[in-house]
Design an enzyme around this catalytic site. Structure first.
Site, mmCIF file in Angstrom:
data_model
loop_
_atom_site.group_PDB
_atom_site.id
_atom_site.type_symbol
_atom_site.label_atom_id
_atom_site.label_comp_id
_atom_site.label_asym_id
_atom_site.label_seq_id
_atom_site.Cartn_x
_atom_site.Cartn_y
_atom_site.Cartn_z
ATOM 1 N N ASP A 12 0.823 -1.212 0.000
ATOM 2 C CA ASP A 12 0.000 0.000 0.000
ATOM 3 C C ASP A 12 0.859 1.265 0.000
ATOM 4 O O ASP A 12 1.985 1.260 0.507
ATOM 5 C CB ASP A 12 -0.916 -0.032 1.234
ATOM 6 C CG ASP A 12 -2.089 0.928 1.107
ATOM 7 O OD1 ASP A 12 -2.366 1.397 -0.019
ATOM 8 O OD2 ASP A 12 -2.727 1.208 2.136
ATOM 9 N N HIS A 29 2.517 3.464 -8.906
ATOM 10 C CA HIS A 29 2.326 2.029 -9.178
ATOM 11 C C HIS A 29 3.530 1.471 -9.932
ATOM 12 O O HIS A 29 3.970 0.348 -9.671
ATOM 13 C CB HIS A 29 1.041 1.807 -9.973
ATOM 14 C CG HIS A 29 -0.207 2.214 -9.245
ATOM 15 N ND1 HIS A 29 -0.441 1.866 -7.937
ATOM 16 C CD2 HIS A 29 -1.281 2.954 -9.642
ATOM 17 C CE1 HIS A 29 -1.624 2.369 -7.564
ATOM 18 N NE2 HIS A 29 -2.144 3.039 -8.569
ATOM 19 N N LEU A 123 10.920 -20.571 -4.758
ATOM 20 C CA LEU A 123 9.945 -19.678 -4.120
ATOM 21 C C LEU A 123 8.670 -19.690 -4.946
ATOM 22 O O LEU A 123 8.736 -19.720 -6.167
ATOM 23 C CB LEU A 123 10.519 -18.256 -4.061
ATOM 24 C CG LEU A 123 9.560 -17.115 -3.697
ATOM 25 C CD1 LEU A 123 9.173 -17.170 -2.222
ATOM 26 C CD2 LEU A 123 10.184 -15.750 -4.004
#
Ligand code: IPE
Ligand code: IPE
Ligand code: MG
Length: 232
Positions: A12, A29, A123
């Site tokens: 955020d 962004h 991962l």
């Protein structure tokens, strides 16, 4: 010390980061996508097995059309650009959420990348896209009811394990650590069921300013916690 096996992140603060610089929100962004790249690499380096990131919530569809379409474009570009490196680093890409809500070109890029990276064992990077914790639980309830009605299971078999197996996250362990950037103290509909006993670290850093050092700090804070799971 062993790293958390599964880290979840509410990424955020992109908008605030851009606003502070007098830039359009999308620039935040774009910078946020670079943070994600660094944090994925950081997680792989320290031996985290699963990283689930909240990239777009169902509630985010209510943002201005221009921001939503720019975010979708960015997502598609990010997936396409990062795939070769994900493969090279042994990182498997997965996604949770109502993926069919995404623009078709985005869905295609996503499925292509999921397929191309499926051999990764180091991962697992899970993107939460058009994700809502309440919708996930609702979908699980519907699917369990269908199984009961079809006679595949008996209602007496419904327990927390069975419910977990009907969630989008069925194959992942619950997160050990949740990180939320930019100071907000709320879950915003993220992994409501799965975060029951997750340690929460909220940092004031905005997501575009979050990198490997901040990841290490959050993990250090996690190691200082006393996880009791209700016991004494
Ligand atoms: C998080 O940053 C990214 C998404 C929700 C897609 P925000 O866009 O929410 O940034 P702020 O909260 O407005 O600063
Ligand atoms: C949560 O952030 C969703 C994502 C990070 C994708 P928001 O910015 O949408 O959440 P609220 O509105 O602050 O609760
Ligand atoms: Mg926000």
């Amino acid at each position: 010390m062993k790293p958390p096996r599964h880290i979840a992140i509410i990424m955020d603060g992109n908008g605030r980061w851009a606003k502070e610089r007098g830039l359009p929100r999308i620039k935040g962004h774009e910078k946020g996508a670079e943070s994600l790249r660094a944090v994925v690499e950081g997680c792989a380096e320290v031996g985290v097995e699963f990283l689930t990131v909240y990239a777009f919530s169902t509630e985010n569809w209510s943002r201005p059309k221009a921001e939503v379409s720019a975010l979708m474009k960015l997502l598609e570009l990010f997936i396409e650009r990062e795939t070769p490196e994900l493969i090279e680093k042994g990182i498997r890409l997965q996604a949770i959420g109502r993926l069919t809500d995404l623009p078709e070109s985005c869905q295609r890029a996503l499925h292509k990348a999921i397929e191309a990276t499926s051999g990764g064992t180091r991962l697992t990077l899970v993107l939460a896209l058009s994700y809502s914790g309440r919708t996930e639980i609702t979908d699980a309830v519907k699917s369990i009811v269908r199984d009961v009605q079809a006679g595949r299971i008996d209602s007496a078999m419904i327990d927390p394990e069975l419910i977990s197996r009907h969630l989008y996250t069925r194959v992942y362990p619950d997160p050990d650590l949740l990180i939320r950037t930019s100071g907000e103290m709320r879950l915003s509909n993220f992994l409501l069921w799965q975060l029951s006993y997750t340690e929460i670290v909220v940092t004031q850093k905005l997501w575009p300013d979050f990198g490997k050092d901040e990841l290490r700090e959050a993990i250090a804070e996690f190691h200082g916690r006393d996880r009791r799971f209700g016991a004494v």
